[in-house]
Design a protein around this motif. Structure first.
Motif, PDB file in Angstrom:
ATOM      1  N   UNK A 182       0.843  -1.204   0.000  1.00 37.52           N
ATOM      2  CA  UNK A 182       0.000   0.000   0.000  1.00 37.52           C
ATOM      3  C   UNK A 182       0.869   1.242   0.000  1.00 37.52           C
ATOM      4  N   UNK A 183       1.951   1.221   0.796  1.00 34.80           N
ATOM      5  CA  UNK A 183       2.841   2.372   0.866  1.00 34.80           C
ATOM      6  C   UNK A 183       3.507   2.643  -0.480  1.00 34.80           C
ATOM      7  N   UNK A 184       4.011   1.612  -1.096  1.00 33.77           N
ATOM      8  CA  UNK A 184       4.707   1.820  -2.364  1.00 33.77           C
ATOM      9  C   UNK A 184       3.732   2.140  -3.498  1.00 33.77           C
ATOM     10  N   UNK A 185       2.562   1.518  -3.503  1.00 36.91           N
ATOM     11  CA  UNK A 185       1.607   1.715  -4.591  1.00 36.91           C
ATOM     12  C   UNK A 185       0.958   3.100  -4.564  1.00 36.91           C
ATOM     13  N   UNK A 186       0.628   3.585  -3.377  1.00 38.75           N
ATOM     14  CA  UNK A 186      -0.084   4.853  -3.274  1.00 38.75           C
ATOM     15  C   UNK A 186       0.802   5.994  -2.761  1.00 38.75           C
ATOM     16  N   UNK A 187       2.058   5.722  -2.456  1.00 41.96           N
ATOM     17  CA  UNK A 187       2.985   6.767  -2.025  1.00 41.96           C
ATOM     18  C   UNK A 187       2.576   7.413  -0.715  1.00 41.96           C
ATOM     19  N   UNK A 188       2.223   6.619   0.259  1.00 39.77           N
ATOM     20  CA  UNK A 188       1.784   7.140   1.549  1.00 39.77           C
ATOM     21  C   UNK A 188       2.786   6.700   2.616  1.00 39.77           C
ATOM     22  N   UNK A 189       2.992   7.559   3.596  1.00 35.49           N
ATOM     23  CA  UNK A 189       3.952   7.220   4.650  1.00 35.49           C
ATOM     24  C   UNK A 189       3.372   6.155   5.582  1.00 35.49           C
ATOM     25  N   UNK A 190       4.256   5.548   6.367  1.00 34.58           N
ATOM     26  CA  UNK A 190       3.830   4.481   7.281  1.00 34.58           C
ATOM     27  C   UNK A 190       2.860   5.029   8.334  1.00 34.58           C
ATOM     28  N   UNK A 191       3.185   6.193   8.911  1.00 37.73           N
ATOM     29  CA  UNK A 191       2.322   6.794   9.931  1.00 37.73           C
ATOM     30  C   UNK A 191       0.983   7.210   9.323  1.00 37.73           C
ATOM     31  N   UNK A 192       1.029   7.754   8.133  1.00 39.81           N
ATOM     32  CA  UNK A 192      -0.195   8.150   7.457  1.00 39.81           C
ATOM     33  C   UNK A 192      -1.098   6.957   7.176  1.00 39.81           C
ATOM     34  N   UNK A 193      -0.492   5.855   6.772  1.00 35.94           N
ATOM     35  CA  UNK A 193      -1.259   4.647   6.501  1.00 35.94           C
ATOM     36  C   UNK A 193      -1.888   4.094   7.772  1.00 35.94           C
ATOM     37  N   UNK A 194      -1.112   4.061   8.847  1.00 36.46           N
ATOM     38  CA  UNK A 194      -1.645   3.538  10.114  1.00 36.46           C
ATOM     39  C   UNK A 194      -2.780   4.405  10.646  1.00 36.46           C
ATOM     40  N   UNK A 195      -2.642   5.723  10.545  1.00 42.39           N
ATOM     41  CA  UNK A 195      -3.728   6.597  11.018  1.00 42.39           C
ATOM     42  C   UNK A 195      -4.959   6.456  10.124  1.00 42.39           C
ATOM     43  N   UNK A 196      -4.764   6.253   8.821  1.00 40.10           N
ATOM     44  CA  UNK A 196      -5.877   6.046   7.897  1.00 40.10           C
ATOM     45  C   UNK A 196      -6.622   4.756   8.233  1.00 40.10           C
ATOM     46  N   UNK A 197      -5.880   3.702   8.514  1.00 41.43           N
ATOM     47  CA  UNK A 197      -6.488   2.413   8.866  1.00 41.43           C
ATOM     48  C   UNK A 197      -7.251   2.531  10.181  1.00 41.43           C
ATOM     49  N   UNK A 198      -6.666   3.230  11.144  1.00 39.61           N
ATOM     50  CA  UNK A 198      -7.325   3.376  12.452  1.00 39.61           C
ATOM     51  C   UNK A 198      -8.570   4.250  12.359  1.00 39.61           C
ATOM     52  N   UNK A 199      -8.480   5.358  11.616  1.00 44.60           N
ATOM     53  CA  UNK A 199      -9.613   6.282  11.480  1.00 44.60           C
ATOM     54  C   UNK A 199     -10.809   5.634  10.810  1.00 44.60           C
ATOM     55  N   UNK A 200     -10.566   4.820   9.789  1.00 47.06           N
ATOM     56  CA  UNK A 200     -11.653   4.220   9.013  1.00 47.06           C
ATOM     57  C   UNK A 200     -12.009   2.810   9.466  1.00 47.06           C
ATOM     58  N   UNK A 201     -11.427   2.366  10.569  1.00 44.98           N
ATOM     59  CA  UNK A 201     -11.708   1.028  11.115  1.00 44.98           C
ATOM     60  C   UNK A 201     -11.540  -0.076  10.067  1.00 44.98           C
ATOM     61  N   UNK A 202     -10.460  -0.008   9.349  1.00 46.81           N
ATOM     62  CA  UNK A 202     -10.178  -1.017   8.328  1.00 46.81           C
ATOM     63  C   UNK A 202      -9.596  -2.239   9.036  1.00 46.81           C
ATOM     64  N   UNK A 203     -10.169  -3.407   8.789  1.00 47.15           N
ATOM     65  CA  UNK A 203      -9.653  -4.605   9.459  1.00 47.15           C
ATOM     66  C   UNK A 203      -8.287  -4.995   8.907  1.00 47.15           C
TER      67      UNK A 203
END
Length: 183
Positions: free
Chosen positions: A142-163
């Motif tokens: 996900x990080x390499x495909x969408x160019x998102x940082x690790x912290x940004x990805x983790x906060x996105x997953x937590x905010x949207x309750x992604x399993x």
């Protein structure tokens, strides 16, 4: 006034037999009497300390039960868990709280009561299981495909309750949800 009474007794401290000159003598010597006195005093102090400790434990619970807004430490005492566990339940969203400032987090007493009343209803998103790499991305993908940082990805997953599902050393997230969010 002297007495000619000689009674065979057993010392209440050292349990040795001795000859007593009165009927109320309990110890064989002054040393045994002092040691028994010290022992009685120690037991009395220990009992007093134990009772104070018990009041210290029970008093805050009575005060906490009557308060409307509680600190995290009081929540932990009320739930009979550690302070870290109380913070974890707040962070995970299980328990609602208000942060009034740095180190000033308050929880409403009624929210704790609701915590035990509500039934756990699982959402359809959390029921979707990620079996392999065909149905999900690893976090690195996900990080390499969408160019998102690790912290940004983790906060996105937590905010949207992604399993997420950990499989070995990889953590998988559903492709469908990530594509919908990041496209």
């Amino acid at each position: 006034m002297s007495s000619n009474i000689k009674v065979q007794r057993i010392c209440q401290h050292c349990s040795k037999e001795f000859t007593a000159r009165t009927t109320v003598t309990r110890f064989c010597s002054h040393t045994c009497a002092r040691k028994a006195y010290k022992k009685r005093e120690k037991v009395a102090k220990t009992a007093k300390s134990d009772s104070e400790t018990l009041t210290t434990y029970t008093k805050p619970l009575e005060v906490v039960k009557s308060k409307e807004f509680l600190t995290v430490r009081e929540v932990a005492a009320l739930l009979n868990c550690s302070v870290r566990t109380a913070y974890y339940t707040i962070k995970s969203g299980t328990l609602n709280s208000v942060n009034l400032g740095q180190r000033i987090t308050r929880v409403k007493r009624s929210d704790i009561d609701k915590l035990f009343e509500q039934k756990t209803v699982s959402s359809p998103l959390s029921e979707s299981k990620i079996i392999d790499s065909k149905e999900g991305y690893t976090l690195a993908e996900v990080q390499s495909r969408f160019g998102i940082s690790e912290k940004g990805l983790h906060s996105l997953i937590e905010r949207n309750n992604i399993p997420k599902r950990k499989q070995g050393k990889f953590v998988f997230v559903p492709k469908v949800l990530i594509d919908n969010l990041l496209n």
